[in-house]
Design a protein around this motif. Structure first.
Motif, PDB file in Angstrom:
ATOM      1  N   GLU A   1      36.004  16.184  50.594  1.00 43.53           N
ATOM      2  CA  GLU A   1      36.786  15.990  51.812  1.00 43.53           C
ATOM      3  C   GLU A   1      38.670  15.752  51.429  1.00 43.53           C
ATOM      4  OE1 GLU A   1      35.838  12.264  54.022  1.00 43.53           O
ATOM      5  OE2 GLU A   1      33.673  12.691  53.995  1.00 43.53           O
ATOM      6  N   ARG A   2      38.998  15.487  50.197  1.00 44.93           N
ATOM      7  CA  ARG A   2      40.393  14.951  49.705  1.00 44.93           C
ATOM      8  C   ARG A   2      40.464  17.330  49.858  1.00 44.93           C
ATOM      9  NH1 ARG A   2      39.671  11.758  45.940  1.00 44.93           N
ATOM     10  NH2 ARG A   2      39.504  12.937  44.423  1.00 44.93           N
ATOM     11  N   GLU A   3      39.634  17.867  49.002  1.00 45.60           N
ATOM     12  CA  GLU A   3      40.369  19.813  49.111  1.00 45.60           C
ATOM     13  C   GLU A   3      40.254  20.067  50.429  1.00 45.60           C
ATOM     14  OE1 GLU A   3      40.251  22.460  45.410  1.00 45.60           O
ATOM     15  OE2 GLU A   3      39.803  20.717  45.468  1.00 45.60           O
ATOM     16  N   PHE A   4      39.173  20.170  50.782  1.00 48.60           N
ATOM     17  CA  PHE A   4      39.431  20.759  51.945  1.00 48.60           C
ATOM     18  C   PHE A   4      39.000  20.585  53.286  1.00 48.60           C
ATOM     19  CE2 PHE A   4      36.639  23.059  49.004  1.00 48.60           C
ATOM     20  CZ  PHE A   4      36.480  24.228  48.253  1.00 48.60           C
ATOM     21  N   HIS A   5      39.367  18.748  53.660  1.00 45.98           N
ATOM     22  CA  HIS A   5      39.564  17.909  54.520  1.00 45.98           C
ATOM     23  C   HIS A   5      37.958  18.113  54.962  1.00 45.98           C
ATOM     24  CE1 HIS A   5      43.744  18.284  53.077  1.00 45.98           C
ATOM     25  NE2 HIS A   5      43.949  19.473  53.292  1.00 45.98           N
ATOM     26  N   VAL A   6      36.747  18.396  55.340  1.00 47.67           N
ATOM     27  CA  VAL A   6      35.854  18.634  55.967  1.00 47.67           C
ATOM     28  C   VAL A   6      34.783  17.607  55.084  1.00 47.67           C
ATOM     29  CG1 VAL A   6      36.061  20.937  57.871  1.00 47.67           C
ATOM     30  CG2 VAL A   6      35.468  20.841  55.487  1.00 47.67           C
ATOM     31  N   THR A   7      34.397  17.034  55.538  1.00 50.18           N
ATOM     32  CA  THR A   7      32.515  17.279  55.098  1.00 50.18           C
ATOM     33  C   THR A   7      31.896  17.808  54.390  1.00 50.18           C
ATOM     34  OG1 THR A   7      30.776  16.584  56.699  1.00 50.18           O
ATOM     35  CG2 THR A   7      32.968  14.756  56.392  1.00 50.18           C
ATOM     36  N   PRO A   8      31.326  18.281  53.215  1.00 47.78           N
ATOM     37  CA  PRO A   8      30.228  18.979  52.899  1.00 47.78           C
ATOM     38  C   PRO A   8      29.165  18.937  53.934  1.00 47.78           C
ATOM     39  CG  PRO A   8      30.136  16.703  51.556  1.00 47.78           C
ATOM     40  CD  PRO A   8      31.019  16.769  52.496  1.00 47.78           C
ATOM     41  N   ALA A   9      28.713  18.244  54.638  1.00 50.29           N
ATOM     42  CA  ALA A   9      27.743  18.920  56.223  1.00 50.29           C
ATOM     43  C   ALA A   9      28.850  19.516  57.029  1.00 50.29           C
ATOM     44  CB  ALA A   9      27.328  17.672  56.367  1.00 50.29           C
ATOM     45  N   GLN A  10      29.815  19.614  57.601  1.00 54.05           N
ATOM     46  CA  GLN A  10      30.549  20.035  57.885  1.00 54.05           C
ATOM     47  C   GLN A  10      31.141  21.477  57.553  1.00 54.05           C
ATOM     48  OE1 GLN A  10      34.099  17.236  58.341  1.00 54.05           O
ATOM     49  NE2 GLN A  10      33.201  16.695  60.429  1.00 54.05           N
ATOM     50  N   TYR A  11      30.569  21.806  56.230  1.00 53.26           N
ATOM     51  CA  TYR A  11      31.258  22.900  55.500  1.00 53.26           C
ATOM     52  C   TYR A  11      30.112  23.948  55.661  1.00 53.26           C
ATOM     53  CZ  TYR A  11      32.746  26.068  51.743  1.00 53.26           C
ATOM     54  OH  TYR A  11      32.930  27.010  51.276  1.00 53.26           O
ATOM     55  N   VAL A  12      28.947  23.192  56.106  1.00 58.43           N
ATOM     56  CA  VAL A  12      27.477  24.325  55.049  1.00 58.43           C
ATOM     57  C   VAL A  12      27.002  24.851  56.726  1.00 58.43           C
ATOM     58  CG1 VAL A  12      24.812  23.776  55.248  1.00 58.43           C
ATOM     59  CG2 VAL A  12      26.534  22.761  53.576  1.00 58.43           C
ATOM     60  N   ARG A  13      27.529  23.312  57.456  1.00 58.01           N
ATOM     61  CA  ARG A  13      27.254  24.061  58.923  1.00 58.01           C
ATOM     62  C   ARG A  13      27.781  25.112  59.198  1.00 58.01           C
ATOM     63  NH1 ARG A  13      29.704  20.202  63.727  1.00 58.01           N
ATOM     64  NH2 ARG A  13      31.344  21.347  63.162  1.00 58.01           N
ATOM     65  N   THR A  14      29.393  25.411  58.689  1.00 64.71           N
ATOM     66  CA  THR A  14      30.186  26.239  58.940  1.00 64.71           C
ATOM     67  C   THR A  14      29.635  27.786  58.166  1.00 64.71           C
ATOM     68  OG1 THR A  14      32.585  25.349  59.590  1.00 64.71           O
ATOM     69  CG2 THR A  14      32.790  27.728  59.211  1.00 64.71           C
ATOM     70  N   CYS A  15      29.465  27.242  57.183  1.00 65.69           N
ATOM     71  CA  CYS A  15      28.707  28.627  56.499  1.00 65.69           C
ATOM     72  C   CYS A  15      27.785  28.954  57.636  1.00 65.69           C
ATOM     73  CB  CYS A  15      27.747  28.070  55.105  1.00 65.69           C
ATOM     74  SG  CYS A  15      29.824  27.294  53.890  1.00 65.69           S
ATOM     75  N   ARG A  16      26.988  29.019  57.675  1.00 67.19           N
ATOM     76  CA  ARG A  16      25.486  28.774  58.335  1.00 67.19           C
ATOM     77  C   ARG A  16      25.389  29.633  59.856  1.00 67.19           C
ATOM     78  NH1 ARG A  16      21.388  23.585  57.626  1.00 67.19           N
ATOM     79  NH2 ARG A  16      21.208  23.313  55.944  1.00 67.19           N
ATOM     80  N   LEU A  17      26.619  29.213  60.112  1.00 68.41           N
ATOM     81  CA  LEU A  17      27.019  29.652  61.419  1.00 68.41           C
ATOM     82  C   LEU A  17      27.848  30.949  60.754  1.00 68.41           C
ATOM     83  CD1 LEU A  17      28.569  26.481  63.888  1.00 68.41           C
ATOM     84  CD2 LEU A  17      26.606  28.240  63.851  1.00 68.41           C
ATOM     85  N   LEU A  18      28.775  31.602  60.063  1.00 67.79           N
ATOM     86  CA  LEU A  18      29.503  32.316  60.495  1.00 67.79           C
ATOM     87  C   LEU A  18      28.290  33.115  59.045  1.00 67.79           C
ATOM     88  CD1 LEU A  18      32.437  31.041  58.952  1.00 67.79           C
ATOM     89  CD2 LEU A  18      32.523  31.970  60.784  1.00 67.79           C
ATOM     90  N   LEU A  19      27.449  32.629  58.388  1.00 67.71           N
ATOM     91  CA  LEU A  19      26.356  33.942  58.231  1.00 67.71           C
ATOM     92  C   LEU A  19      25.426  34.459  59.645  1.00 67.71           C
ATOM     93  CD1 LEU A  19      24.483  35.442  56.400  1.00 67.71           C
ATOM     94  CD2 LEU A  19      22.823  33.060  55.934  1.00 67.71           C
ATOM     95  N   ALA A  20      24.925  33.660  60.317  1.00 68.41           N
ATOM     96  CA  ALA A  20      24.070  33.885  61.265  1.00 68.41           C
ATOM     97  C   ALA A  20      24.954  34.842  62.206  1.00 68.41           C
ATOM     98  CB  ALA A  20      23.991  32.751  62.408  1.00 68.41           C
ATOM     99  N   LYS A  21      26.437  35.220  62.947  1.00 68.20           N
ATOM    100  CA  LYS A  21      27.280  35.332  63.444  1.00 68.20           C
ATOM    101  C   LYS A  21      27.684  36.502  62.675  1.00 68.20           C
ATOM    102  CE  LYS A  21      32.041  36.137  65.048  1.00 68.20           C
ATOM    103  NZ  LYS A  21      32.511  37.728  64.390  1.00 68.20           N
ATOM    104  N   SER A  22      27.455  36.643  61.231  1.00 69.69           N
ATOM    105  CA  SER A  22      27.474  39.077  60.696  1.00 69.69           C
ATOM    106  C   SER A  22      25.828  39.016  61.067  1.00 69.69           C
ATOM    107  CB  SER A  22      27.620  37.624  59.148  1.00 69.69           C
ATOM    108  OG  SER A  22      27.643  39.300  58.353  1.00 69.69           O
ATOM    109  N   LEU A  23      24.612  37.796  61.045  1.00 70.09           N
ATOM    110  CA  LEU A  23      23.319  38.330  61.037  1.00 70.09           C
ATOM    111  C   LEU A  23      23.682  39.536  61.939  1.00 70.09           C
ATOM    112  CD1 LEU A  23      21.647  36.812  58.682  1.00 70.09           C
ATOM    113  CD2 LEU A  23      21.975  38.830  58.200  1.00 70.09           C
TER     114      LEU A  23
END
Length: 508
Positions: free
Chosen positions: A142-164
């Motif tokens: 959170e100190r480095e990215f200003h989001v929680t790991p869970a929020q980061y994973v959710r975005t990764c999943r959404l962006l992967l889905a958008k690409s597919l």
């Protein structure tokens, strides 16, 4: 402030909030207005007048300065309420480029989360892999990215889905599965909440798929210039019969990816370049649907997609003073798809030619590799895994009949044991300096092998092999000690100097 001033602020950007002061915002805005590819994947721009966030290279109409907010990651932009731009497609942007061996804990965690976003590994397990408590990891992240790991994973999943959804013809249910969502209902809900449209709505607005053939297609972006031709030539010289196929326009290979349940997905992957859109087109067999993030992560590392070619060229351009024409903008360091396969080939290649190393590795793959029925002519084998090598009754005897000397066989067995036991990690999340120390403790692994493996399996940008035959050929008037001393001027990009010297021997 012009875009050159903005580039000079990159070290500051890397360590703090992008919106800390007016001068920094104006510098970033200037870079955004210039479509500066040096910022692609390192800065994302949220536009309040449209509600979308963009890459620095977006071709849409330029927004006003007061409507722009700057973020370091897509996750941070999405948590602020922005959705990805349909024109520049943030989901295909290159990621942060590695610069030093001792990557921050948060960066290493982000690498693993991106790779495993569909697997559902919990934070405690991830923290244990990195050697920290989950509480400490969460705070560092959170100190480095200003989001929680869970929020980061959710975005990764959404962006992967958008690409597919954009690049493939997969049904929505399969897209949800590939991106790691537990159900189509949950996928639809999260997608609608975050992007204000359903997956079906997005698919109606998509461009034509990148590939009309069989398989799953995704795009992976890079920062131009990109010398895909030099990478293909490197891989072509080392391709393993039955495992890899390289022609003038693409690279293809078999793939076997471990699954969370202990099983294994097997299939094929093909990679080609689309220079007009600054991206690689990656097509994989439908049998790999459960491990799309892992395949994409391996291709990113193998083809060095996250490097910053402008910064690298500025750092090594003085190489031309030593070997005229050797420093070529857009040169990439060839990584690997299968780290154990590459480690074995490094051992087999000690003190022999590339051709001889290919011959030994090919015999091992043909005799002890796993057969893969892809239906693709020329791709029928996977190199044996560490567990399969360890399962052989007498590796020294088994490899000996193939022409491999006993000392090399013993080194391969020890590497297989260490990798299988988790005592050596050659991939995402590793600390290069730690892994190199462990490699050098293995009998049969010297400085050349350790640096070669750091460069190819750990994506280390600053490895140098002063005793390498190709480097010696390119710098014939210098001793190994003199070559090592000379290379100090090109830190932290000495891996790229290695590759440029190799390439110079072929006239490029």
């Amino acid at each position: 402030m012009d875009d050159r001033a903005a580039v000079e602020l990159l070290p500051e950007i890397d360590g703090g909030s992008l919106n800390a002061d007016e001068a920094r915002r104006r510098a970033l805005y200037a870079a955004f207005a210039a479509g500066d590819a040096r910022f692609d994947g390192q800065v994302f721009v949220g536009v309040s007048s449209t509600g979308v966030y963009c890459r620095s290279v977006c071709s849409a109409r330029m927004p006003k300065f007061e409507n722009c907010t700057f973020y370091r990651t897509p996750a941070e932009a999405e948590e602020a309420g922005f959705r990805p731009c349909m024109i520049c497609r943030p989901e295909v942007a290159p990621c942060h480029a590695p610069v030093d061996a001792q990557a921050s804990l948060a960066r290493r965690a982000a690498d693993l989360l991106r790779v495993e976003c569909a697997a559902g590994d919990g934070l405690p397990r991830l923290a244990a892999r990195l050697g920290y408590t989950d509480r400490h990891l969460r705070r560092a992240f959170e100190r480095e990215f200003h989001v929680t790991p869970a929020q980061y994973v959710r975005t990764c999943r959404l962006l992967l889905a958008k690409s597919l959804l954009t690049d493939s013809r997969l049904p929505v249910a399969q897209v949800a599965r590939a991106a790691g969502f537990g159900s189509v209902r949950r996928f639809n809900q999260v997608f609608r909440e975050q992007y204000r449209m359903t997956p079906t709505d997005l698919r109606k607005r998509r461009r034509a798929p990148a590939s009309e053939g069989e398989g799953i297609t995704v795009r992976l972006g890079y920062r131009a210039p990109y010398r895909f031709d030099l990478l293909l030539r490197f891989f072509a010289m080392r391709q393993l019969e039955g495992v890899e196929l390289v022609d003038g326009s693409s690279y293809a290979r078999t793939a076997r990816i471990p699954l969370p349940d202990g099983g294994e997905a097997r299939g094929w992957v093909r990679v080609s370049d689309d220079p007009q859109r600054h991206s690689l087109v990656v097509t994989m067999s439908d049998t790999l649907i459960e491990c799309v993030p892992q395949v994409c992560a391996r291709i990113r590392r193998q083809f060095d997609l996250d490097s910053d070619p402008q910064a690298i060229y500025e750092g090594i351009r003085s190489l031309d003073e030593v070997v005229p024409g050797a420093a070529v903008a857009g040169t990439r360091v060839p990584g690997c798809f299968d780290s154990f396969e590459t480690a074995c080939r490094a051992v087999l290649g000690q003190q022999v030619t590339v051709v001889a190393a290919n011959r030994f590795a090919g015999r091992i793959a043909a005799t002890y590799g796993a057969p893969i029925d892809n239906g693709v002519e020329g791709l029928s084998l996977a190199f044996p895994s560490p567990a399969e090598v360890l399962a052989l009754d007498d590796v020294e005897e088994a490899f000996g009949v193939l022409g491999v000397i006993r000392s090399r066989s013993r080194t391969i067995v020890e590497l297989a044991r260490l990798i299988e036991a988790g005592e050596v990690t050659l991939g995402a999340g590793a600390v290069v300096e730690d892994e190199m120390r462990r490699l050098l403790a293995v009998r049969g692994i010297g400085p050349w092998s350790a640096n070669y493996l750091a460069m190819r399996t750990l994506c280390h940008p600053d490895a140098f092999m002063e005793t390498d035959a190709g480097v010696a050929h390119a710098l014939p008037d210098l001793s190994p000690r003199e070559r090592a001393a000379l290379a100090e001027r090109w830190r932290p990009w000495r891996s790229y100097v290695n590759v440029c010297l190799w390439n110079s021997l072929s006239g490029d």
